[in-house]
Design an enzyme around this catalytic site. Structure first.
Site, mmCIF file in Angstrom:
data_model
loop_
_atom_site.group_PDB
_atom_site.id
_atom_site.type_symbol
_atom_site.label_atom_id
_atom_site.label_comp_id
_atom_site.label_asym_id
_atom_site.label_seq_id
_atom_site.Cartn_x
_atom_site.Cartn_y
_atom_site.Cartn_z
ATOM 1 N N ASN A 14 1.505 -15.820 -1.029
ATOM 2 C CA ASN A 14 2.944 -15.851 -1.296
ATOM 3 C C ASN A 14 3.517 -14.541 -0.773
ATOM 4 O OD1 ASN A 14 5.520 -15.881 -2.283
ATOM 5 N ND2 ASN A 14 4.932 -15.880 -4.462
ATOM 6 N N TRP A 15 4.177 -14.640 0.363
ATOM 7 C CA TRP A 15 4.676 -13.410 1.007
ATOM 8 C C TRP A 15 5.938 -12.873 0.346
ATOM 9 C CZ3 TRP A 15 4.285 -15.217 6.875
ATOM 10 C CH2 TRP A 15 2.936 -15.371 7.199
ATOM 11 N N LYS A 16 6.504 -13.653 -0.550
ATOM 12 C CA LYS A 16 7.741 -13.253 -1.249
ATOM 13 C C LYS A 16 8.799 -12.816 -0.235
ATOM 14 C CE LYS A 16 5.009 -12.421 -5.332
ATOM 15 N NZ LYS A 16 4.800 -11.712 -6.590
ATOM 16 N N HIS B 33 7.964 -20.271 -9.821
ATOM 17 C CA HIS B 33 7.341 -18.944 -9.835
ATOM 18 C C HIS B 33 8.019 -18.092 -10.917
ATOM 19 C CE1 HIS B 33 6.117 -14.934 -8.647
ATOM 20 N NE2 HIS B 33 5.113 -15.518 -8.012
ATOM 21 N N GLU C 130 9.039 -15.196 -10.934
ATOM 22 C CA GLU C 130 10.211 -14.439 -10.464
ATOM 23 C C GLU C 130 11.447 -15.335 -10.409
ATOM 24 O OE1 GLU C 130 8.244 -12.867 -6.982
ATOM 25 O OE2 GLU C 130 6.962 -11.712 -8.324
ATOM 26 N N GLU D 175 -0.380 -17.792 -13.416
ATOM 27 C CA GLU D 175 -0.044 -16.425 -13.021
ATOM 28 C C GLU D 175 0.511 -15.673 -14.224
ATOM 29 O OE1 GLU D 175 0.665 -16.141 -8.532
ATOM 30 O OE2 GLU D 175 2.574 -16.769 -9.391
ATOM 31 N N GLY E 50 1.960 -8.193 -9.468
ATOM 32 C CA GLY E 50 2.478 -7.001 -8.812
ATOM 33 C C GLY E 50 2.265 -5.719 -9.594
ATOM 34 N N SER F 298 -2.289 -9.991 -9.001
ATOM 35 C CA SER F 298 -3.065 -8.849 -8.506
ATOM 36 C C SER F 298 -4.471 -9.231 -8.028
ATOM 37 C CB SER F 298 -3.128 -7.725 -9.553
ATOM 38 O OG SER F 298 -1.815 -7.257 -9.840
ATOM 39 N N GLY G 207 -0.150 -12.499 -3.923
ATOM 40 C CA GLY G 207 1.095 -11.873 -3.495
ATOM 41 C C GLY G 207 0.817 -10.709 -2.558
ATOM 42 N N GLY G 208 0.883 -9.496 -3.093
ATOM 43 C CA GLY G 208 0.781 -8.280 -2.285
ATOM 44 C C GLY G 208 -0.377 -8.274 -1.295
HETATM 45 P P1 13P Z 1 0.539 -10.164 -6.703
HETATM 46 O O1 13P Z 1 -0.709 -10.692 -6.072
HETATM 47 O O2 13P Z 1 1.291 -9.206 -5.840
HETATM 48 O O3 13P Z 1 0.289 -9.666 -8.084
HETATM 49 O O4 13P Z 1 1.539 -11.429 -6.858
HETATM 50 C C1 13P Z 1 1.061 -12.599 -7.410
HETATM 51 C C2 13P Z 1 2.076 -13.646 -7.227
HETATM 52 O O5 13P Z 1 3.159 -13.595 -7.785
HETATM 53 C C3 13P Z 1 1.762 -14.752 -6.309
HETATM 54 O O6 13P Z 1 2.689 -15.778 -6.417
#
Ligand code: 13P
Length: 256
Positions: free
Chosen positions: A9-11, A101, A103, A173, A179, A218, A239-240
């Site tokens: 997930n590149w956000k 998600h 967020e 998640e 994050g 993470s 994510g990251g």
């Molecule tokens: P991180 O891997 O950056 O913690 O993010 C997880 C995430 O929200 C994937 O959708």
């Protein structure tokens, strides 16, 4: 057998240039893994910002890597400024879509009802909905993890048409791990995943057996293997670390 899925997930990150480099590195690395017999049968997917979907489609259409949007609209089409529809996702070759998600729930006020509508819309259109669920730190500290996750999932089981759920993927998640660099321990992840599968089994045993449950929060190259070892952990939503080619490739390898 459930095929492991590793999704990035590149956000809201990237540029034309960085997306191009990321995809090049990813496809080159995965091709090499296949040649060396290092990764078994896994699925890999990326979720770019919608503005990069055409670029991603061009670069990935002849590969085994799938792509999808990070969100879709509850409505079919029309006056919904800033949104993208299921039909648009399909038009640009998306196979999957993220729904709910944390967020989107926290920053944009998406409700369980919105999430159920989106899952249904995506599933009925033949997209794979990746339903994201997870508890906040406060909810975990109050011992309410299972209750919160059950509420989020039941809203979908109750309100989305059963035909829309045949390919459903769930991403557990925990909000406190997203994050933050804090990861659920392999035991915590497996425990939550087993509870989710148990909940699905109460609804439909076949669905419980086939539904892939990903862990997100993470995930890194350094912790992926131990998390993926859980019997009910069928891959990860990253994510990251998905923005770092080498780290993401290490995670893919850990799933295969
Ligand atoms: P991180 O891997 O950056 O913690 O993010 C997880 C995430 O929200 C994937 O959708």
């Amino acid at each position: 057998m459930r095929k492991p899925l590793v999704a990035g997930n590149w956000k809201m990150n990237g540029s034309r240039e960085s997306v191009s480099a990321l995809i090049d590195g990813l496809t080159t690395g995965l091709t090499q893994f296949a040649k060396d017999g290092l990764v078994n049968d896994i699925e890999v997917a990326v979720f770019p910002s919608a503005v990069f979907v055409q670029q991603v489609e061009n670069a990935l259409s002849s590969t085994n890597v799938a792509w999808g949007l990070q969100n879709i609209c509850t409505a079919e089409s029309g006056a919904y400024t800033g949104e993208a529809s299921v039909a648009m996702a399909k038009d640009f070759g998306c196979k999957l879509v993220l729904v709910g998600h944390s967020e989107r729930r926290a920053i944009y006020g998406e409700t369980d009802a919105d999430v159920a509508t989106k899952v249904e819309r995506a599933g009925l259109a033949g997209l794979v909905p990746v339903l994201c669920v997870g508890e906040s730190l406060e909810e975990r500290q109050e011992g309410r993890t299972d209750e919160v996750v059950a509420r989020q999932i039941k809203a979908v089981l109750k309100n989305s048409a059963p035909e829309s759920l045949t390919e459903l993927v769930i991403a557990y998640e925990p909000v406190w791990a997203i994050g933050t660099g804090l990861t659920a321990t392999p035991e915590q992840a497996q425990e939550a995943h087993a509870a989710i599968r148990g909940l699905l089994a109460e609804h439909d045993a076949d669905m419980a057996a086939r539904t892939r449950i990903l862990y997100g929060g993470s995930v890194k190259g350094s912790n992926a293997a131990e998390i993926f070892a859980g019997a009910d952990v069928d891959g990860g939503l990253v994510g990251g670390a998905s923005l770092d080619v080498q780290d993401f490739l290490t995670i893919c390898r850990a799933a295969g």
